[in-house]
Write a protein that holds these residues in place. Structure first.
Motif, short mmCIF file in Angstrom:
data_model
loop_
_atom_site.label_atom_id
_atom_site.label_comp_id
_atom_site.label_asym_id
_atom_site.label_seq_id
_atom_site.Cartn_x
_atom_site.Cartn_y
_atom_site.Cartn_z
N LEU A 151 0.84 -1.20 0.00
CA LEU A 151 0.00 0.00 0.00
C LEU A 151 0.87 1.25 0.00
O LEU A 151 0.63 2.19 -0.76
CB LEU A 151 -0.90 -0.01 1.23
N ASN A 152 1.92 1.26 0.84
CA ASN A 152 2.78 2.43 0.92
C ASN A 152 3.62 2.59 -0.35
O ASN A 152 3.95 3.71 -0.73
CB ASN A 152 3.68 2.35 2.16
N LEU A 153 3.93 1.48 -1.00
CA LEU A 153 4.62 1.55 -2.29
C LEU A 153 3.72 2.26 -3.30
O LEU A 153 4.16 3.15 -4.04
CB LEU A 153 4.91 0.12 -2.75
N PHE A 154 2.44 1.87 -3.33
CA PHE A 154 1.49 2.48 -4.25
C PHE A 154 1.32 3.96 -3.92
O PHE A 154 1.28 4.82 -4.81
CB PHE A 154 0.14 1.76 -4.16
N ILE A 155 1.20 4.27 -2.62
CA ILE A 155 1.00 5.66 -2.21
C ILE A 155 2.22 6.49 -2.60
O ILE A 155 2.07 7.64 -3.03
CB ILE A 155 0.72 5.74 -0.70
N ALA A 156 3.42 5.89 -2.47
CA ALA A 156 4.63 6.63 -2.84
C ALA A 156 4.57 7.05 -4.31
O ALA A 156 4.92 8.18 -4.67
CB ALA A 156 5.87 5.79 -2.57
N VAL A 157 4.10 6.14 -5.18
CA VAL A 157 3.97 6.47 -6.60
C VAL A 157 2.93 7.57 -6.80
O VAL A 157 3.14 8.53 -7.54
CB VAL A 157 3.59 5.21 -7.41
N ALA A 158 1.78 7.43 -6.11
CA ALA A 158 0.71 8.40 -6.27
C ALA A 158 1.15 9.78 -5.77
O ALA A 158 0.88 10.79 -6.42
CB ALA A 158 -0.54 7.95 -5.51
N VAL A 159 1.86 9.80 -4.62
CA VAL A 159 2.29 11.09 -4.06
C VAL A 159 3.25 11.77 -5.02
O VAL A 159 3.15 12.97 -5.26
CB VAL A 159 2.94 10.87 -2.68
N GLU A 160 4.16 10.98 -5.63
CA GLU A 160 5.11 11.55 -6.58
C GLU A 160 4.37 12.16 -7.77
O GLU A 160 4.70 13.25 -8.23
CB GLU A 160 6.08 10.47 -7.06
N ALA A 161 3.32 11.46 -8.24
CA ALA A 161 2.56 11.96 -9.39
C ALA A 161 1.82 13.24 -9.02
O ALA A 161 1.72 14.17 -9.83
CB ALA A 161 1.57 10.90 -9.87
#
Lengths: 270, 270, 270, 270
Positions: D211-221
């Motif tokens: 989940l945090n991996l996914f959030i890291a991508v979303a936050v970067e975007a």
């Protein structure tokens, strides 16, 4: 005395009439569901009649709307959608056209065009699609490349899942959705243990692309919201600027008045 | 000397009493869990007694709260919830009403009303539901339309999964959740290969709608947070504006003083 | 001449030494993996020796760090973690304590404490946990209530999945994760068709709570980022305000000077 | 008369030529898919010829581009990618090199380099990878530690899923993706009920990290998007500041003019 067409327009655009049509759509939807049960249709033969009555109401409604709005009716995509799904009900669905019977259930979707908030939701969903095309194309290419590779490498080992290209594409789609992927690839990995790296790489890359597809949709939805907030702040800043500039301008006119007075004063005693 | 009702109110609203009730709720929850094992209930017959003691405490607590708060008790939905779940425990759960025995476990949910931070979370979750209704309705319509279509087309081919409308709706729901979807549709696709396009279209559209449902919830949660940040910035801008305007105003009073002095000076030597 | 303890501290804190320890941790991690294969251990007996050499290096390293940092060593949680996982390797893992052998692999996690960027990630992950406790507690309560209900209602129908409370809780957890849920509930729904509503309600509510749990984590991660952006904007506004105020102040001093000159001028010719 | 190299460069960089190459890539991709079916290849022998014609066009195209751009061709990674995937087609794929035949399908990926918007998407996806390395490494460590532990504890109980380290790692990966995890762990949990806690802890922690991996991508975007909005607001604030400062400056020059006039006036009558 108003034109008869204007009177019809007032009638079909009245909320009462529109709520009545929404009610008819719901009744028609329920009848379409009940019609799937031959047992129910035999027990309650009036269900079939009720279905035809609702269709008759739709035909009258569409006719009135075409008369009321004229050419404008045919320019509105939602109206055309209503016309098509009602027209499908009137085509005799026997012989070659019996497949059209299945399309009758699309009349349920008239709710989308009849309820305003549903129209907005559909429009909002449709608006996010363009932002997905590039990533979606990337995903399609990935599945295609992986499917061709899997067919070339594993068609002999596991004909059931990778026998030909369409089968492989469907298997790769299934693996991407994460449904029973371990079972799909087991016959292959039992014989070629190195195939694990191919499938795990595929799972990682496809999950990553799907994740970015989802994020693209979310970012587009958030963007709109941000822009509104940013616009409000910019407006606030502009408002503050113009207030301050007005105060400075008023001060300047005071200084200018002072200057005039002084030169008058200079001249005065001079 | 205070009114007795006020004294009772001070007692039931005291943190000590509320923590005691939270403790009783937890004990009651554990007993409800242990009661599911007939073996444990036989080995430790005092468990049943403990359960009734906790219920008795609840009855006393509710009675005190009704006495203390009067009509206000019945206006608070959380209090009514407490009253109902405790009342369910008192109805004799035999014969027709034996189904109520199952509802007794809802007493565990009294923790939600007793702990303040849980109330806030439940209120926050409930607040996001209205934003989901339109997309939720769209999803229900999609499942209904797909279920009716699947029943019409595949009820003969695969009666187990698509035999009648309720079965089809459940199968479509299962396919939407992605659980074993390849196995659900296999009997159909084995006979009608073209059915793949129907199911893949359904999976893509339903996933897309679910994704947008999730994004709607996330956007609503983020919106609140943004608005707070935006408000702070606007406040900062307003503060800066009023500081600058005050400075200009003070400058203006200096200019005004200068003007007065000058006209005095003009008059002075005059 | 520096104190010997300061020299040791300089040695253990030097990047060269820390990179060497990271290398030893990686070698140790690989040996721990290879040790799971008795065949490999027989073929390469020096692997076991290599494992003990790495542990010996860890013991020397920890001893040096304790000597170098003294009490500060025991106040740093990461250092204590290092101490514990190395100490576990030294306890004779025979008889009752053989379960400790399994814990030896936790030495791999020394990488987390040795690499700075990993420490930051772990700290960031740990920081989001408090924001999840309330929703997490809600989820635990939901699973508990649903588990007790399912045991009461279905323990006779399907003892395998709902025979007692622990089994039911695990089944409900499995249904929540969406893994094979249709198969878990099939024995029950075959006999009680109405049970579908119970399970679908459970799936919808639990998915909704899990979604909100995920959103809570995402919102917390985004909040930090926003606050930084908002702080920058506020700083920009403050900077603009102080620039403008400085300009007004300088103008004011000019007006004040003018006023002085004027009164001097008034006095001058007077 | 222009240099022949410049004329070739104008030719290969013209949109017409690039659209022609995109068309050839698509035809080549389809032929690569059809070639997986020996039956189709026998029925339509010209398909094989068509495949070779497209490859010949690619060879000519790459030669022209190398001639046109010279050294710059070899500095552009996309051009090198094109060169490699076309070169693979020319290596005789018999004997030891027959594995290269599978790589021919990578020519489909030439679409990525040929279409500009696809290049941008790939670059954007690649740009988010660095932000994932730390959390990704954490996930790999978790799977490794859990895999070693599971092998040590369960290799005797369930050799099929946890017999050796590679098998355990794959099983832990499968459990993490949530695919049939209940079935993977069943043989173990049937014998050691306490193993449930190990696997549930693993599922919770791994889901949390993913989940945090996914959030890291979303936050970067989202970060990029925010920064643009924040930059616009800062620009607005700076613009407002410079407007106000200009107004103050103009006011100051008026005051300065007043001061000059006054001292002149003082001198004038003096």
């Amino acid at each position: 005395m108003p034109h008869p067409r204007a009177r019809v327009r007032a009638f079909v655009d009245a909320p009462t009439f529109q709520w009545f049509i929404i009610g008819v759509i719901i009744v028609n939807s329920l009848v379409l569901g009940l019609e799937t049960s031959p047992r129910l249709m035999d027990a309650f033969p009036w269900l079939s009649t009720l279905g035809w009555v609702t269709v008759a109401i739709f035909v009258v409604e569409i006719t009135l709307r075409i008369y009321a709005h004229g050419r404008k009716f045919f320019r509105d995509p939602w109206s055309l959608f209503d016309l098509v799904v009602v027209a499908v009900a009137l085509i005799p669905a026997s012989g070659v056209l019996s497949v059209l019977r299945v399309l009758r259930v699309l009349r349920v979707l008239r709710l989308l065009s009849a309820v305003r908030s549903m129209r907005r939701v559909v429009a909002a969903l449709a608006a996010t699609i363009p932002g997905m095309t590039s990533i979606g194309a990337l995903l399609v290419m990935l599945i295609y490349v992986a499917g061709v590779m899997a067919t070339q490498m594993f068609s002999a080992t596991d004909p059931e899942n990778f026998g030909d290209l369409p089968t492989s594409l469907l298997s790769m789609f299934q693996v991407m959705t994460g449904d029973d992927w371990a079972k799909v690839i087991q016959p292959v990995t039992d014989q070629h243990p190195a195939a694990w790296s191919f499938f795990i790489l595929y799972i990682l890359v496809s999950t990553y692309i799907v994740l970015n597809l989802f994020i693209a949709v979310a970012v587009e939805a958030l963007e709109k919201q941000h822009e509104e907030g940013d616009e409000e702040i910019k407006h606030e800043v502009e408002q503050a600027e113009s207030d301050v500039l007005a105060a400075i301008e008023s001060l300047r006119s005071e200084v200018a008045a002072l200057r005039t007075e002084m030169s008058d004063g200079d001249r005065g005693p001079g």
